[in-house]
Design a protein around this motif. Structure first.
Motif, short mmCIF file in Angstrom:
data_model
loop_
_atom_site.label_atom_id
_atom_site.label_comp_id
_atom_site.label_asym_id
_atom_site.label_seq_id
_atom_site.Cartn_x
_atom_site.Cartn_y
_atom_site.Cartn_z
N SER A 76 -9.77 140.71 52.74
CA SER A 76 -10.91 141.62 52.92
C SER A 76 -11.57 141.99 51.59
O SER A 76 -12.71 142.43 51.58
CB SER A 76 -10.46 142.89 53.64
N ARG A 121 -15.97 140.38 53.08
CA ARG A 121 -16.13 141.75 53.54
C ARG A 121 -17.24 141.86 54.58
O ARG A 121 -18.25 141.17 54.51
CB ARG A 121 -16.47 142.64 52.33
N TRP A 122 -17.03 142.72 55.57
CA TRP A 122 -18.10 143.02 56.52
C TRP A 122 -19.16 143.88 55.84
O TRP A 122 -18.83 144.71 54.98
CB TRP A 122 -17.56 143.74 57.75
N ASP A 132 -21.47 139.34 57.26
CA ASP A 132 -20.39 139.50 56.28
C ASP A 132 -20.85 139.04 54.90
O ASP A 132 -21.93 138.47 54.75
CB ASP A 132 -19.11 138.77 56.71
#
Length: 630
Positions: free
Chosen positions: A507, A511-512, A534
């Motif tokens: 993450s 990453r979103w 993302d």
């Protein structure tokens, strides 16, 4: 830096060995245009072609022989911390007659033996022979930046930077490896120890081969799965800066490839920060405005006040250029940007011998969202499989997910493969299908390689890319630029950066964009949300968001593209298609030409870049096979 080749074993006729060695090393002349040397003894024969970059004096020509220590070495690469090692060795009483990193490598081996490898920071492939013990080692660097191949013959081992050199040694056959051919078509690379030749093997990254009169053995001396816990996760900024600074070590001018994308722009920033001489940046322009990144490159160069050269590359898919590069590499051109990179390297070679590039960042910092989001799709697939079929199956199809019974590895392979197994087998001749057992050996190897990477899908994918995908990419970069007499350097592949990146959570890299992004992505095929909902290489983007233009930080990855879907059906591909559809194509040993014609006719009706890449692989394999048979 160079091209190396040689023989380790019993030599009975020195003059014959010298002639054989001369034929082998001449094949590598493009890798080292500045000097050539050989050294033949009763137990080994080393040869070298030099691209002089550190200590330009002829005293640093190779092969290098230290009579006092009884060590001989032929070496390709750069050891970026050689000055620190030299000071350490001086304190220990060793004396030096050159200013080269080659002599440091030799004396480091005398001091610490094979464990000296762990002290080296750099890229290297070398052979070293100890006359006192009669032992020799073939060694390759941690990530496989520098290539090294070898073949077993009756009385010893032959080795070289390229397989084409080994083929000039007596009794080494040019017989093709049918599984290697299949691997090239599926993955545009040959993984593991295999090559396109049945008699030739590839020394794996982070591995040495020890050779004595009675035996030989392999060992892995570095493994990305065994990380250095002393590396601080907060030190990414310092590590990248340190790696770039070390990669500036040279006694010749240094240039940088600036595509206008994130990776090359990060390097340009670090160069402006660490290099007082303002290295020249080169940008290749290969296509039309849709694919032209040069405006972004111009913006970066201006913002950093770096000299900048735009190089137009007409003929990036020219048959003549591809044939020339294939002959120099002794290998088919798998990546469609290789010819463009070769033309750019030729332009660089007029004024520079060293070119820094951003390769490796996508593999290390999760730049391929479509692949690295596979764990997200696996979770979606598992959730849908628990629903009633009347709901789950239509949803699965809408999201572009495979059937519920599809295993994780099969899912990965479907995303990773350029030429799906089923499609390839429909084109294959019955004889080739029998030789490769319908790809059973290749799929088994890929399965084992994938599952050896870790305990979770994230770990398995990341380690596959570092252990297998990245070395294939780095070998392509090395061979393509060295074909023009230019040494490519890849600071992102500093092993300290790799170790740190692998310790960071997925993450932190992928990453979103916001809290609602994963919810929206859950209801969309990956093609619709990748790099839209993302952010790939998030750690790099965060680190450099106030240092580079916003246009570089926020835009999607583009790479160094050629529109191969368009190429596959227009006139520019006609000379390539004539090779496989006219006369007596060499590829007919593997693919049924009638089936291939029907495949082309059908797929060209709705040509896309996937189809273009497949045609590119087939045509380039044909070029290679013809040259091999000539």
């Amino acid at each position: 830096m160079c091209g190396i080749c040689g023989f380790i074993g019993r030599i009975t006729d020195k003059s014959v060995t010298e002639r054989n060695l001369a034929r082998c090393v001449q094949t590598l002349a493009h890798r080292g245009p500045d000097a050539s040397g050989t050294c033949v003894t009763p137990s080994f024969a080393f040869a070298h072609r030099r691209l002089a970059i550190i200590d330009l004096d002829s005293r640093s020509n190779q092969p290098f022989f230290d009579e006092e220590l009884g060590l001989a070495v032929t070496y390709n690469g750069e050891i970026y911390n050689y000055r620190d090692l030299r000071r350490d060795l001086l304190r220990r009483g060793y004396r030096f007659r050159t200013g080269s990193d080659t002599e440091v490598l030799c004396k480091a081996f005398a001091c610490w033996g094979i464990d000296s490898l762990k002290r080296l920071r750099g890229m290297f492939a070398f052979a070293i022979h100890d006359q006192k013990t009669g032992t020799a080692f073939l060694v390759r660097d941690r990530l496989g930046i520098k290539p090294l191949y070898y073949a077993r013959v009756d009385n010893g081992f032959v080795f070289a930077s390229q397989p084409s050199a080994i083929l000039h040694w007596p009794r080494v056959r040019s017989k093709r490896d049918p599984v290697g051919i299949s691997s090239f078509l599926s993955y545009r690379a040959i993984f593991g120890e295999r090559t396109l030749y049945a008699d030739i093997r590839k020394l794996q990254p982070g591995t040495w081969l020890k050779i004595t009169d009675q035996s030989h053995e392999h060992a892995r001396w570095w493994d990305p799965a065994r990380l250095d816990d002393s590396v601080d996760c907060d030190s990414l900024d310092a590590l990248i800066g340190s790696a770039v600074e070390e990669h500036l070590l040279a006694d010749t001018p240094i240039a940088a490839l600036l595509s206008g994308g994130l990776d090359s722009s990060v390097l340009a920033f670090e160069l402006s920060r660490h290099f007082a001489q303002s290295p020249t940046c080169f940008t290749g322009i290969v296509c039309d405005d849709v694919y032209d990144e040069s405006p972004y490159a111009v913006e970066v160069a201006k913002s950093l006040k770096l000299p900048h050269v735009l190089v137009r590359l007409p003929g990036a898919t020219s048959l003549d250029v591809v044939k020339r590069l294939t002959a120099l590499r002794g290998h088919p051109i798998g990546m469609h940007n290789e010819a463009a990179m070769y033309l750019l390297a030729r332009a660089v070679a007029h004024s520079h011998k060293v070119l820094l590039t951003g390769e490796g960042a996508d593999e290390i910092f999760l730049g391929y969202s479509r692949i690295f989001r596979l764990p997200f799709d696996l979770r979606r697939q598992a959730l849908l499989s628990a629903l009633p079929n009347v709901i789950g199956r239509p949803a699965r199809r809408r999201l572009g997910l495979p059937k519920f019974e599809t295993r994780e590895f099969e899912f990965f392979l479907a995303r990773y493969t350029y030429f799906p197994q089923s499609e390839k087998m429909e084109l294959a001749t019955s004889a080739w299908r029998k030789d490769i057992v319908d790809d059973a050996d290749l799929i088994d190897w890929m399965n084992n390689a994938y599952h050896s990477g870790g305990a979770t899908p994230d770990e398995r994918i990341r380690h596959f890319f570092v252990r297998h995908h990245l070395p294939a990419l780095l070998e392509m970069v090395d061979n393509t630029t060295m074909a023009a007499g230019v040494e490519s350097r890849v600071p992102f592949t500093d092993h300290r950066i790799v170790a740190l990146a692998l310790r960071m959570s997925p993450s932190e890299h992928l990453r979103w964009k916001n809290l609602f992004a994963p919810i929206r992505a859950a209801f969309a095929p990956i093609e619709e949300f990748s790099e839209t909902l993302d952010v790939s290489k998030a750690a790099l983007r965060t680190l450099y968001r106030n240092r580079l233009p916003a246009s570089v930080i926020t835009r999607k990855k583009l790479g160094f593209p050629l529109p191969l879907g368009k190429w596959a059906i227009d006139q520019s591909s006609a000379p390539f298609r004539d090779l496989i559809f006219g006369g007596s194509p060499a590829i007919a040993d593997y693919l049924d030409i009638g089936a291939l014609r029907r495949w082309y006719t059908s797929r060209s009706q709705a040509a896309n870049d996937t189809f273009g890449k497949q045609l590119w692989l087939i045509c380039n394999l044909e070029i290679f096979l013809r040259q091999l048979s000539s």
